[in-house]
Design an enzyme around this catalytic site. Structure first.
Site, PDB file in Angstrom:
ATOM      1  CD  GLU A 417      35.129  56.605-144.312  1.00  0.00           C
ATOM      2  OE1 GLU A 417      34.831  55.801-145.209  1.00  0.00           O
ATOM      3  OE2 GLU A 417      35.730  57.664-144.517  1.00  0.00           O
ATOM      4  CD  GLU A 493      34.405  62.621-141.824  1.00  0.00           C
ATOM      5  OE1 GLU A 493      35.531  62.647-142.346  1.00  0.00           O
ATOM      6  OE2 GLU A 493      33.960  61.632-141.209  1.00  0.00           O
TER       7      GLU A 493
HETATM    8  C1  GAL Z   1      37.283  60.384-142.944  1.00  0.00           C
HETATM    9  C2  GAL Z   1      36.905  59.673-141.679  1.00  0.00           C
HETATM   10  C3  GAL Z   1      37.354  60.424-140.447  1.00  0.00           C
HETATM   11  C4  GAL Z   1      38.783  60.848-140.600  1.00  0.00           C
HETATM   12  C5  GAL Z   1      38.945  61.671-141.831  1.00  0.00           C
HETATM   13  C6  GAL Z   1      40.383  62.095-142.063  1.00  0.00           C
HETATM   14  O1  GAL Z   1      37.232  59.500-143.989  1.00  0.00           O
HETATM   15  O2  GAL Z   1      35.522  59.490-141.606  1.00  0.00           O
HETATM   16  O3  GAL Z   1      37.195  59.600-139.343  1.00  0.00           O
HETATM   17  O4  GAL Z   1      39.597  59.725-140.697  1.00  0.00           O
HETATM   18  O5  GAL Z   1      38.563  60.921-142.948  1.00  0.00           O
HETATM   19  O6  GAL Z   1      40.927  62.780-141.015  1.00  0.00           O
END
Ligand code: GAL
Length: 970
Positions: A417, A493
């Site tokens: 990010e 993610e």
């Molecule tokens: C993503 C980020 C993570 C966490 C997640 C939400 O954008 O990379 O670190 O913040 O969102 O829990």
């Protein structure tokens, strides 16, 4: 003595006086751990620091002592929290955004200790001070002499102390600042915590020693040969006794080897030595490539069944013991997890040793995140500002150099990010030249110009499907389209594991198995970062953002893991385990066969034993071993039902055959018998009772009576078989889960509660009560104050022997334009009935889109045992596909029957109390057991961060009916 120069604190420079980064090595050179109790003083800011504290003669006898390693805010939080408290923000910087400046209020820890250089410490060579991790910036003195300063919290820093050490006693002083210019590069979504939080040691560097090692250990899957070449000190010898390898530094040797994979983590002990130093390595031979648009290891596409792992300990923050690291990996392996993204910084180096040994694929991520700039249209984002370039390159080099010898590390990730910019591209370029053996990952630039995999977070299944077909939208820069369209896809993610959920894992997994290009991903995230606290009366609870009175915080968004802060697996992890099971077992009653599909990438099923069980109404009637030959990776075997199954007598109730795959022998992470996968099917006997018979109610005491069931004047059931009962009556409400409360574009819970819906405050108006020859019919209208929409609910009561049947007919009135939280009835009974048994889905909770792990069986629990202790209380504990359930206690039992099935919760508090609670300690047992019998519940989805509930798992309001039977026995 003049006031110290503090310019390094707000300098973008990564440090001064440091040694070049190098591999973390297990050496026989002399070493002295400096972990332990240090003298400690916490200053409020630079203006408040202790002048001369670094001088050997400074008297710190009246200072506190503090453990190194530790994080200073994690001390005595239930006491007087002497060193401040944790603070949580997700993306926002907790200080004014004015890079590289940081606030004057900059808590600064002053650390001091003495140590005695052992008499046998070598007189020649160099002596180096090694810090494994200091958050966030620090300066170091030995015997009053400044060695230098450093930044990069989750990266090692070494200083040469040789010239300043004395025989006998020495003094080391370290000044650590909570905030520094580097804080702009460390905006990860986690608690802000500070200190010397990883080990510190003095290490000897012999002359002509092994300063660095880069072991290139490749595997050629075509020939089965491993090839080893070690870059290290000229003249060093490299030996691998097991392979008969004995070569000089820089030479190449080949030998037939067993390759390293996450499924088969074969390591070979090697020694790299000069006459002055000996280093032990554990070498895994494997080759990572991007070929045919796929990420391959040893020539094969791999599928990542991964998790994002932050380092977290509920008592110590990001200081973890080796036991805790090992525990994480054991829990992962026991739940079929095969990959870790080290979000969002390199972990304690010992964790990677364990990854090599236990076997997981690792995406090693650099300590870099500048997310806070997103709130200012990424203006001044360091990723694109030249003055930060050295800091970016320095971070990448320190990660790559430290971790380059780990077989488990298959990709380097630039960070998280941080949007895009030349500094990121430079990191990538440097790493590719330094280590051509590992592809580069970074998610923040969707055009993917300087990375080797197309990585995204939270893309929904529809988009993932398109990407699988290479039919996704074009890149912003047309020149990059071809590159991106031809590289593998990874969800770095997905499936945000916040609270109850994540829902929809099955649908993602299907795509990963369908499209070669979709090579899996990493759940967000591994663990809830709850801080362990105790109430005054000793009850444990876990704190989240805001619990330390932070002026700016992001609440419970830090509680989004697959395991609870105490490392107990959540239902989400149990679900994930089932969805990603590496062996899929299908029981086919039609052909009376069992199919065992091996979904692994390398290993056959020779490590597994297969067992079968036949259960009638959840009671085992026969069981045995199932002979399954070793099935190669990617292949299947079809096995006939065991003869004993055919020989069984007629079923007594529903009959199910369950086949399980368990470990045949102990593994380092689980014992023999540990279950890896299972499959089951119904063989016979659908028990779907339908109400029949019926008698006319009699008027009694202003109400009605139907056999043993008593109703009041409004037609509400008040007792059955002498058991006092409140309800059942229509219930549409659930204590919102995080996925109901949050959402990128819209949120369900506020809609449910608004003035035009009010599902949390429904009123029940009786329209009509009718006694007929076969029962009692009560017509109602259920709606909320202010709302026009309502549900027509007709209750049809009918007696069949001792069983009281209820059919509820539901009819939405008006314009319902949102899915319902739940549709069913709620009742309550005296607290004494706290023993629970059911036949249906279990043992754990399951909802429409989190139901893969629920197997049909007979389960026992208590009301207390049916609660899932989400750190932020919310709807939980519903059991799915329940044929019958009983609540027993105080000499009585209430049994409830589905026709055919229902979802079931039992809790010692109401949904309203659950909703009102902010922490587990807010939940106090009352004197009733509250039960919900639901026809259906809305799925969970992942809207807390990502896509909501898929259409097929939404509970849309429509005319429907469901039936339940009630029986009370003594
Ligand atoms: C993503 C980020 C993570 C966490 C997640 C939400 O954008 O990379 O670190 O913040 O969102 O829990």
């Amino acid at each position: 003595m003049s006031r110290t120069d503090f310019t390094y604190v707000e300098s973008v420079s990564p440090g001064s006086g440091r040694r070049d980064p190098r591999a973390a090595l297990a050496s026989d050179a002399a070493a002295l751990s400096l972990d332990g109790e240090w003298r400690f003083n916490l200053a409020a800011g630079l203006h408040d620091t202790t002048e001369g504290f670094e001088a050997p003669e400074f008297d710190a006898a009246n200072w506190d002592t503090l453990a190194v390693p530790s994080m200073w805010q994690m001390h005595d939080l239930d006491g007087d929290a002497p060193y401040g408290k944790p603070a949580y923000t997700n993306t926002y910087y907790p200080f004014p955004v004015d890079p590289p400046r940081i606030p004057d209020a900059n808590p600064t820890g002053e650390y001091r200790r003495t140590f005695t250089l052992p008499a046998e410490w070598p007189a020649t060579g160099r002596t180096v001070l090694r810090f494994e991790g200091v958050d966030s910036a620090f300066a170091v003195w030995v015997n009053g002499v400044l060695l230098g300063d450093g930044k990069g919290s989750r990266l090692p820093t070494e200083f040469d102390a040789t010239e300043h050490l004395a025989a006998g006693e020495n003094t080391i002083a370290v000044r650590v600042h909570q905030w520094s210019a580097a804080s702009y590069l460390e905006d990860q979504d986690m608690w802000w915590l500070s200190g010397i939080f990883r080990p510190v040691a003095l290490v000897h560097r012999p002359e002509n020693g092994i300063e660095d090692v880069f072991a290139h250990a490749d595997y050629d899957h075509a020939t089965g040969l491993g090839t080893l070449r070690v870059e290290t000190t000229a003249g060093a010898r490299v030996t691998v006794p097991e392979l008969g390898i004995d070569i000089a530094a820089g030479e190449t040797a080949s030998a037939p080897v067993e390759p390293w994979t996450a499924e088969t983590p074969r390591l070979y002990d090697a020694v790299v030595a000069t006459d002055a130093e000996r280093v032990n390595l554990r070498i895994g031979f494997r080759t990572v490539t991007i070929e045919d648009g796929l990420l391959k290891v040893n020539g094969r596409r791999i599928l990542l069944r991964g998790v994002n792992r932050h380092e977290w300990d509920p008592d110590h923050g990001r200081t973890l013991s080796v036991e805790t690291m090992r525990r994480d990996l054991e829990i992962m392996k026991r739940h079929n997890v095969n990959a870790v993204r080290t979000s969002h910084y390199p972990p304690d180096r010992r964790f990677l040793d364990l990854c090599d040994e236990i076997g997981v694929w690792v995406v090693d991520e650099c300590d870099l995140e500048t997310h806070g700039f997103v709130h200012h249209e990424w203006r001044d984002n360091p990723s694109g500002v030249p003055m930060w370039r050295d800091a970016y390159l320095d971070r990448m080099a320190r990660m790559v150099e430290r971790d380059k010898n780990h077989a488990s590390v298959i990709m380097w990730s630039l960070g998280n990010e941080s949007h895009t910019g030349d500094n990121l591209a430079a990191m990538s370029e440097w790493a590719k030249q330094r280590d051509p053996g590992r592809p580069i990952h970074y998610e923040g630039d969707w055009d993917s110009g300087y990375v080797d995999v197309y990585s995204r977070m939270y893309a929904d299944t529809a988009e993932t499907d398109l990407i699988g077909q290479k039919a996704e939208g074009r890149t912003k820069d047309p020149a990059l389209d071809e590159h991106r369209r031809n590289i593998p896809f990874i969800l770095c993610e997905y499936a945000h594991a916040m609270g109850n959920g994540p829902g929809g894992l099955t649908e993602y997994q299907r795509l990963f198995e369908q499209y070669e290009r979709c090579q899996g991903g990493f759940i967000w995230e591994w663990i809830d970062h709850g801080v362990r606290r105790r109430t005054e009366d000793g009850r444990e609870w876990f704190a989240y953002g805001g619990d330390f009175d932070e002026p700016l915080h992001d609440g419970n968004f830090v509680i989004d893991g697959l395991i609870f802060p105490n490392r107990e697996p959540s239902p989400g992890l149990v679900e994930f385990k089932k969805v990603i099971e590496p062996v899929r077992i299908s029981v086919q009653p039609g052909s009376r066969t069992v199919t065992v599909a091996n979904l692994r990438d390398f290993a056959d099923t020779g490590d597994l034993a297969f067992t079968w069980t036949v259960e009638d109404e959840g009671r085992a009637v026969a069981e045995g071993e199932l002979e399954v030959r070793a099935v190669a990776a990617g292949e299947s075997a079809i096995v006939a039902f065991p003869a004993a199954v055919a020989a069984l007598a007629q079923p007594d109730g529903e009959r199910w055959l369950t086949v399980r795959a368990v470990l045949a022998k102990d593994e380092p992470w689980a014992e023999a018998g540990h279950e890896i996968a299972w499959g089951q099917s119904r063989l016979a006997g659908v028990s779907a009772p339908a109400p029949s018979g019926g008698t006319a109610p009699v008027a009694e005491g202003g109400g009605y009576r139907l056999g043993g069931a008593a109703f009041d004047a409004l037609g509400r059931l008040t007792a059955i078989g002498g058991l006092e009962i409140e309800g059942p009556r229509l219930d549409l409400w659930r204590a919102p889960v995080d996925n109901d409360l949050l959402g990128w574009t819209s949120q369900l819970a506020p809609r449910w509660k608004d003035r035009n819906a009010g599902l949390d405050r429904l009123e029940h108006k009786v329209l009509d009560i009718e006694s007929t020859a076969d029962g009692l019919t009560v017509s109602t209208r259920v709606g909320a104050g202010g709302a026009e929409i309502a549900m027509g609910a007709v209750y049809r009561w009918r007696l069949e022997g001792a069983r009281l049947w209820l059919t509820v007919e539901v009819n939405p009135e008006g314009k319902w334009d949102f899915p319902l939280p739940r549709l069913g009835v709620r009742a309550s009974v005296p607290k004494a009935l706290d023993q629970v048994e059911w036949f249906g889905g279990g043992p754990g909770e399951a909802y429409a889109d989190t139901r893969a792990a629920a197997r049909v069986g007979r389960f026992q629990s208590t009301v207390a045992g049916m609660q899932t202790p989400y750190v932020f209380p919310q709807e939980n504990g519903s059991r799915i596909d329940v044929r019958w359930a009983s609540l027993t206690g105080g000499g009585r039992s209430l049994k409830v029957f589905g026709a055919p099935e229902f979802a079931f919760t039992a809790r010692p508090w109401t949904s309203e109390q659950l909703e009102a609670a902010n922490h587990t300690y807010d939940l106090v047992e009352g004197d009733r057991v509250y039960v919900n019998f639901d026809a259906a519940l809305q799925g969970m989805g992942s809207a807390a961060c990502g896509p909501g509930v898929l259409p097929q798992h939404r509970l849309l309001p429509e005319a429907t009916a469901f039936t339940l039977g009630f029986e009370v026995t003594e």
